[in-house]
Design a protein around this motif. Structure first.
Motif, PDB file in Angstrom:
ATOM      1  N   GLU A   8       0.856  -1.179   0.000  1.00 29.85           N
ATOM      2  CA  GLU A   8       0.000   0.000   0.000  1.00 29.85           C
ATOM      3  C   GLU A   8       0.897   1.236   0.000  1.00 29.85           C
ATOM      4  N   THR A   9       0.777   2.072  -1.006  1.00 28.92           N
ATOM      5  CA  THR A   9       1.684   3.212  -1.157  1.00 28.92           C
ATOM      6  C   THR A   9       1.481   4.295  -0.112  1.00 28.92           C
ATOM      7  N   ALA A  10       0.325   4.384   0.467  1.00 30.53           N
ATOM      8  CA  ALA A  10       0.069   5.417   1.479  1.00 30.53           C
ATOM      9  C   ALA A  10       0.852   5.166   2.764  1.00 30.53           C
ATOM     10  N   ARG A  11       1.335   3.954   2.940  1.00 25.52           N
ATOM     11  CA  ARG A  11       2.013   3.606   4.189  1.00 25.52           C
ATOM     12  C   ARG A  11       3.504   3.337   4.015  1.00 25.52           C
ATOM     13  N   LEU A  12       4.083   3.690   2.895  1.00 26.54           N
ATOM     14  CA  LEU A  12       5.497   3.427   2.675  1.00 26.54           C
ATOM     15  C   LEU A  12       6.368   4.377   3.491  1.00 26.54           C
ATOM     16  N   ALA A  13       7.460   3.854   3.991  1.00 22.12           N
ATOM     17  CA  ALA A  13       8.452   4.652   4.721  1.00 22.12           C
ATOM     18  C   ALA A  13       9.827   4.216   4.242  1.00 22.12           C
ATOM     19  N   TYR A  14      10.796   5.101   4.332  1.00 23.42           N
ATOM     20  CA  TYR A  14      12.149   4.830   3.852  1.00 23.42           C
ATOM     21  C   TYR A  14      13.099   4.869   5.044  1.00 23.42           C
ATOM     22  N   TYR A  15      13.889   3.819   5.219  1.00 22.25           N
ATOM     23  CA  TYR A  15      14.849   3.737   6.321  1.00 22.25           C
ATOM     24  C   TYR A  15      16.242   3.497   5.764  1.00 22.25           C
ATOM     25  N   VAL A  16      17.239   4.004   6.465  1.00 24.21           N
ATOM     26  CA  VAL A  16      18.637   3.797   6.101  1.00 24.21           C
ATOM     27  C   VAL A  16      19.336   3.179   7.301  1.00 24.21           C
ATOM     28  N   SER A  17      20.077   2.116   7.077  1.00 27.89           N
ATOM     29  CA  SER A  17      20.805   1.491   8.179  1.00 27.89           C
ATOM     30  C   SER A  17      22.114   2.236   8.415  1.00 27.89           C
ATOM     31  N   PRO A  18      22.611   2.207   9.642  1.00 28.27           N
ATOM     32  CA  PRO A  18      23.906   2.832   9.910  1.00 28.27           C
ATOM     33  C   PRO A  18      25.030   2.016   9.264  1.00 28.27           C
ATOM     34  N   LEU A  19      26.104   2.689   8.890  1.00 31.03           N
ATOM     35  CA  LEU A  19      27.255   1.993   8.315  1.00 31.03           C
ATOM     36  C   LEU A  19      27.953   1.170   9.389  1.00 31.03           C
ATOM     37  N   SER A  20      28.502   0.050   8.978  1.00 30.70           N
ATOM     38  CA  SER A  20      29.209  -0.828   9.904  1.00 30.70           C
ATOM     39  C   SER A  20      30.547  -1.211   9.294  1.00 30.70           C
ATOM     40  N   ASP A  21      31.583  -1.184  10.109  1.00 27.67           N
ATOM     41  CA  ASP A  21      32.902  -1.606   9.616  1.00 27.67           C
ATOM     42  C   ASP A  21      33.407  -2.825  10.363  1.00 27.67           C
ATOM     43  N   LYS A  22      32.538  -3.447  11.168  1.00 31.21           N
ATOM     44  CA  LYS A  22      32.987  -4.610  11.917  1.00 31.21           C
ATOM     45  C   LYS A  22      32.623  -5.906  11.207  1.00 31.21           C
ATOM     46  N   GLY A  23      33.514  -6.837  11.234  1.00 29.42           N
ATOM     47  CA  GLY A  23      33.254  -8.139  10.656  1.00 29.42           C
ATOM     48  C   GLY A  23      33.256  -8.156   9.139  1.00 29.42           C
ATOM     49  N   LEU A  24      32.868  -9.295   8.615  1.00 28.47           N
ATOM     50  CA  LEU A  24      32.809  -9.492   7.177  1.00 28.47           C
ATOM     51  C   LEU A  24      31.415  -9.139   6.662  1.00 28.47           C
ATOM     52  N   LEU A  25      31.172  -9.392   5.396  1.00 30.08           N
ATOM     53  CA  LEU A  25      29.903  -9.045   4.758  1.00 30.08           C
ATOM     54  C   LEU A  25      28.705  -9.621   5.509  1.00 30.08           C
ATOM     55  N   SER A  26      28.778 -10.872   5.917  1.00 30.91           N
ATOM     56  CA  SER A  26      27.652 -11.507   6.603  1.00 30.91           C
ATOM     57  C   SER A  26      27.273 -10.752   7.868  1.00 30.91           C
ATOM     58  N   GLN A  27      28.252 -10.433   8.699  1.00 29.32           N
ATOM     59  CA  GLN A  27      27.987  -9.726   9.945  1.00 29.32           C
ATOM     60  C   GLN A  27      27.473  -8.315   9.683  1.00 29.32           C
ATOM     61  N   GLN A  28      28.060  -7.624   8.732  1.00 29.26           N
ATOM     62  CA  GLN A  28      27.611  -6.273   8.408  1.00 29.26           C
ATOM     63  C   GLN A  28      26.168  -6.284   7.894  1.00 29.26           C
ATOM     64  N   THR A  29      25.843  -7.267   7.069  1.00 27.65           N
ATOM     65  CA  THR A  29      24.487  -7.373   6.529  1.00 27.65           C
ATOM     66  C   THR A  29      23.488  -7.689   7.628  1.00 27.65           C
ATOM     67  N   ARG A  30      23.828  -8.613   8.501  1.00 29.55           N
ATOM     68  CA  ARG A  30      22.920  -8.956   9.605  1.00 29.55           C
ATOM     69  C   ARG A  30      22.711  -7.757  10.533  1.00 29.55           C
ATOM     70  N   ASP A  31      23.766  -6.990  10.807  1.00 28.53           N
ATOM     71  CA  ASP A  31      23.632  -5.791  11.640  1.00 28.53           C
ATOM     72  C   ASP A  31      22.720  -4.761  10.969  1.00 28.53           C
ATOM     73  N   ALA A  32      22.883  -4.580   9.669  1.00 24.88           N
ATOM     74  CA  ALA A  32      22.045  -3.624   8.930  1.00 24.88           C
ATOM     75  C   ALA A  32      20.586  -4.073   8.932  1.00 24.88           C
ATOM     76  N   LEU A  33      20.341  -5.365   8.721  1.00 23.77           N
ATOM     77  CA  LEU A  33      18.970  -5.876   8.729  1.00 23.77           C
ATOM     78  C   LEU A  33      18.336  -5.738  10.108  1.00 23.77           C
ATOM     79  N   LYS A  34      19.124  -5.976  11.145  1.00 24.31           N
ATOM     80  CA  LYS A  34      18.616  -5.816  12.507  1.00 24.31           C
ATOM     81  C   LYS A  34      18.196  -4.372  12.760  1.00 24.31           C
ATOM     82  N   ALA A  35      19.015  -3.410  12.310  1.00 20.93           N
ATOM     83  CA  ALA A  35      18.703  -1.991  12.489  1.00 20.93           C
ATOM     84  C   ALA A  35      17.447  -1.601  11.703  1.00 20.93           C
ATOM     85  N   ILE A  36      17.324  -2.094  10.481  1.00 19.88           N
ATOM     86  CA  ILE A  36      16.157  -1.773   9.647  1.00 19.88           C
ATOM     87  C   ILE A  36      14.887  -2.381  10.245  1.00 19.88           C
TER      88      ILE A  36
END
Length: 85
Positions: A8-36
């Protein structure tokens, strides 16, 4: 992940995850998904956009997103992965 989802377009929101420099891609992605997911406060996430630096990372993002949302028993969002650098 699906190529597209409907929402539903009336309820869309845009979020940005904080940048992460810890760990490898997997850890950075999981941290970003957790924040989102935390910022969305239980609302359905319909689309994710990820920026990656390596060609191997292009394939891994989709599987990490699928695993993370699957473990949480939530609908898997559409994913766009952009190769940068």
């Amino acid at each position: 992940p699906p190529a597209a989802v409907t929402a539903e377009t009336a309820r869309l929101a845009y979020y940005v995850s904080p940048l992460s420099d810890k760990g490898l891609l997997s850890q950075q992605t999981r941290d970003a998904l957790k924040a989102i997911r935390s910022a969305a406060r239980g609302n359905q996430i319909v689309k994710l956009r990820a920026f990656v630096a390596g060609t191997g990372d292009l394939r891994r993002i989709g599987s990490i997103v699928g695993e993370t949302f699957g473990e949480a028993h939530q609908p898997i969002p559409a994913v766009s992965v952009i190769l940068v650098g």
